[in-house]
Scaffold this motif. Structure first.
Motif, mmCIF file in Angstrom:
data_model
loop_
_atom_site.group_PDB
_atom_site.id
_atom_site.type_symbol
_atom_site.label_atom_id
_atom_site.label_comp_id
_atom_site.label_asym_id
_atom_site.label_seq_id
_atom_site.Cartn_x
_atom_site.Cartn_y
_atom_site.Cartn_z
ATOM 1 N N ASP A 26 0.831 -1.212 0.000
ATOM 2 C CA ASP A 26 0.000 0.000 0.000
ATOM 3 C C ASP A 26 0.862 1.258 0.000
ATOM 4 N N LYS A 27 1.897 1.279 0.835
ATOM 5 C CA LYS A 27 2.809 2.434 0.859
ATOM 6 C C LYS A 27 3.495 2.617 -0.496
ATOM 7 N N PHE A 28 3.914 1.504 -1.085
ATOM 8 C CA PHE A 28 4.549 1.535 -2.399
ATOM 9 C C PHE A 28 3.614 2.150 -3.440
ATOM 10 N N ALA A 29 2.395 1.642 -3.502
ATOM 11 C CA ALA A 29 1.444 2.117 -4.514
ATOM 12 C C ALA A 29 1.122 3.594 -4.308
ATOM 13 N N GLU A 30 0.997 4.008 -3.061
ATOM 14 C CA GLU A 30 0.741 5.425 -2.785
ATOM 15 C C GLU A 30 1.905 6.297 -3.250
ATOM 16 N N GLN A 31 3.123 5.849 -2.996
ATOM 17 C CA GLN A 31 4.286 6.616 -3.444
ATOM 18 C C GLN A 31 4.338 6.683 -4.967
ATOM 19 N N MET A 32 3.999 5.592 -5.612
ATOM 20 C CA MET A 32 4.025 5.577 -7.073
ATOM 21 C C MET A 32 3.045 6.591 -7.658
ATOM 22 N N THR A 33 1.925 6.835 -6.980
ATOM 23 C CA THR A 33 0.976 7.833 -7.486
ATOM 24 C C THR A 33 1.547 9.247 -7.405
ATOM 25 N N VAL A 34 2.508 9.451 -6.542
ATOM 26 C CA VAL A 34 3.184 10.748 -6.479
ATOM 27 C C VAL A 34 4.035 10.938 -7.737
ATOM 28 N N TRP A 35 4.705 9.888 -8.166
ATOM 29 C CA TRP A 35 5.584 9.964 -9.326
ATOM 30 C C TRP A 35 4.823 9.824 -10.649
ATOM 31 N N PHE A 36 3.722 9.093 -10.610
ATOM 32 C CA PHE A 36 2.927 8.830 -11.824
ATOM 33 C C PHE A 36 1.463 9.123 -11.492
ATOM 34 N N ASP A 37 1.086 10.365 -11.510
ATOM 35 C CA ASP A 37 -0.247 10.744 -11.035
ATOM 36 C C ASP A 37 -1.391 10.336 -11.951
ATOM 37 N N SER A 38 -1.102 9.882 -13.161
ATOM 38 C CA SER A 38 -2.179 9.474 -14.071
ATOM 39 C C SER A 38 -2.462 7.969 -13.989
ATOM 40 N N VAL A 39 -1.751 7.269 -13.124
ATOM 41 C CA VAL A 39 -1.913 5.815 -12.983
ATOM 42 C C VAL A 39 -2.574 5.527 -11.644
ATOM 43 N N SER A 40 -3.490 4.567 -11.630
ATOM 44 C CA SER A 40 -4.224 4.253 -10.395
ATOM 45 C C SER A 40 -3.402 3.349 -9.474
ATOM 46 N N ILE A 41 -3.747 3.395 -8.220
ATOM 47 C CA ILE A 41 -3.122 2.518 -7.215
ATOM 48 C C ILE A 41 -3.309 1.053 -7.615
ATOM 49 N N ASP A 42 -4.496 0.701 -8.092
ATOM 50 C CA ASP A 42 -4.759 -0.687 -8.491
ATOM 51 C C ASP A 42 -3.849 -1.128 -9.635
ATOM 52 N N GLU A 43 -3.570 -0.238 -10.576
ATOM 53 C CA GLU A 43 -2.668 -0.590 -11.685
ATOM 54 C C GLU A 43 -1.261 -0.882 -11.171
ATOM 55 N N PHE A 44 -0.793 -0.067 -10.239
ATOM 56 C CA PHE A 44 0.535 -0.309 -9.656
ATOM 57 C C PHE A 44 0.563 -1.646 -8.926
ATOM 58 N N LYS A 45 -0.469 -1.923 -8.163
ATOM 59 C CA LYS A 45 -0.524 -3.180 -7.412
ATOM 60 C C LYS A 45 -0.586 -4.386 -8.349
ATOM 61 N N ARG A 46 -1.351 -4.287 -9.410
ATOM 62 C CA ARG A 46 -1.449 -5.402 -10.370
ATOM 63 C C ARG A 46 -0.096 -5.680 -11.024
ATOM 64 N N LYS A 47 0.589 -4.630 -11.458
ATOM 65 C CA LYS A 47 1.885 -4.801 -12.116
ATOM 66 C C LYS A 47 2.912 -5.340 -11.122
ATOM 67 N N GLN A 48 2.919 -4.826 -9.903
ATOM 68 C CA GLN A 48 3.864 -5.306 -8.886
ATOM 69 C C GLN A 48 3.630 -6.785 -8.616
ATOM 70 N N LEU A 49 2.376 -7.195 -8.492
ATOM 71 C CA LEU A 49 2.056 -8.604 -8.249
ATOM 72 C C LEU A 49 2.491 -9.464 -9.428
ATOM 73 N N GLU A 50 2.247 -9.008 -10.625
ATOM 74 C CA GLU A 50 2.650 -9.740 -11.824
ATOM 75 C C GLU A 50 4.169 -9.956 -11.834
ATOM 76 N N ILE A 51 4.910 -8.901 -11.559
ATOM 77 C CA ILE A 51 6.378 -8.988 -11.543
ATOM 78 C C ILE A 51 6.842 -9.885 -10.406
ATOM 79 N N ASP A 52 6.224 -9.758 -9.248
ATOM 80 C CA ASP A 52 6.595 -10.559 -8.083
ATOM 81 C C ASP A 52 6.357 -12.040 -8.342
ATOM 82 N N ILE A 53 5.214 -12.384 -8.910
ATOM 83 C CA ILE A 53 4.897 -13.792 -9.176
ATOM 84 C C ILE A 53 5.873 -14.384 -10.199
ATOM 85 N N LYS A 54 6.202 -13.629 -11.229
ATOM 86 C CA LYS A 54 7.186 -14.109 -12.211
ATOM 87 C C LYS A 54 8.531 -14.367 -11.534
#
Length: 167
Positions: A26-54
């Motif tokens: 959650d902290k990660f996704a919130e920080q990412m919205t500071v750097w990428f304000d046009s991307v949703s928290i859910d998008e960051f979480k989905r991509k992080q999970l995808e990368i983590d699972i791989k």
């Protein structure tokens, strides 16, 4: 009563684990919205999970995998959005990802009472955790070991990540 051999998984069976990962994500996704304000928290979480699972599929549960999933997600969105990658930001994300291994462990309610009762009844108890040795050595000591859970005496010969008889 017949004595049994009982296997316990440490993570989220004897002690909370996933809640700490969720807090850091959650902290990660919130920080990412500071750097990428046009991307949703859910998008960051989905991509992080995808990368983590791989990474889990390729490297197992190596200790660096989780923080690197933050960096991989950051790199992905930098490339996607045409944003320059900053070393200070990737360093911050690694530090943030490693925080999960520094959070004091919290036992599941009635863990001690249950384990003590089972031991007193003569059951053979075993502890299993699926984490790799680097995470275990980072995670358990930084979480003040199994002693913090007040079950150190129940797990005198713990060897992680193997299946271990606890007494």
């Amino acid at each position: 009563m017949q004595k049994q051999t009982i296997l316990f998984n440490l993570d989220d069976t004897l002690a909370y684990c996933n809640r700490y990962f969720a807090q850091v994500i959650d902290k990660f996704a919130e920080q990412m919205t500071v750097w990428f304000d046009s991307v949703s928290i859910d998008e960051f979480k989905r991509k992080q999970l995808e990368i983590d699972i791989k990474a889990i599929g390729k490297h197992g549960l190596a200790s660096a995998r989780f923080p690197e999933s933050f960096v991989g997600t950051y790199n992905y969105f930098c490339d996607l959005m045409g944003r320059e990658k900053e070393k200070e930001e990737t360093d911050y994300l690694r530090q943030l990802g490693n925080q999960v291994f520094e959070i004091p462990v919290e036992p599941i309610p009635y863990m001690n009472e249950t384990l003590t009762a089972l031991k007193e009844e003569g059951h053979e108890l075993y502890l299993h955790t699926g984490v790799m040795r680097p995470i275990s050595k980072g995670k358990l000591p930084s979480w003040n070991s199994l002693h913090t859970l007040r079950i150190g005496s129940l797990f005198p010969n713990i060897k992680i990540p193997r299946l271990c008889r606890i007494y």
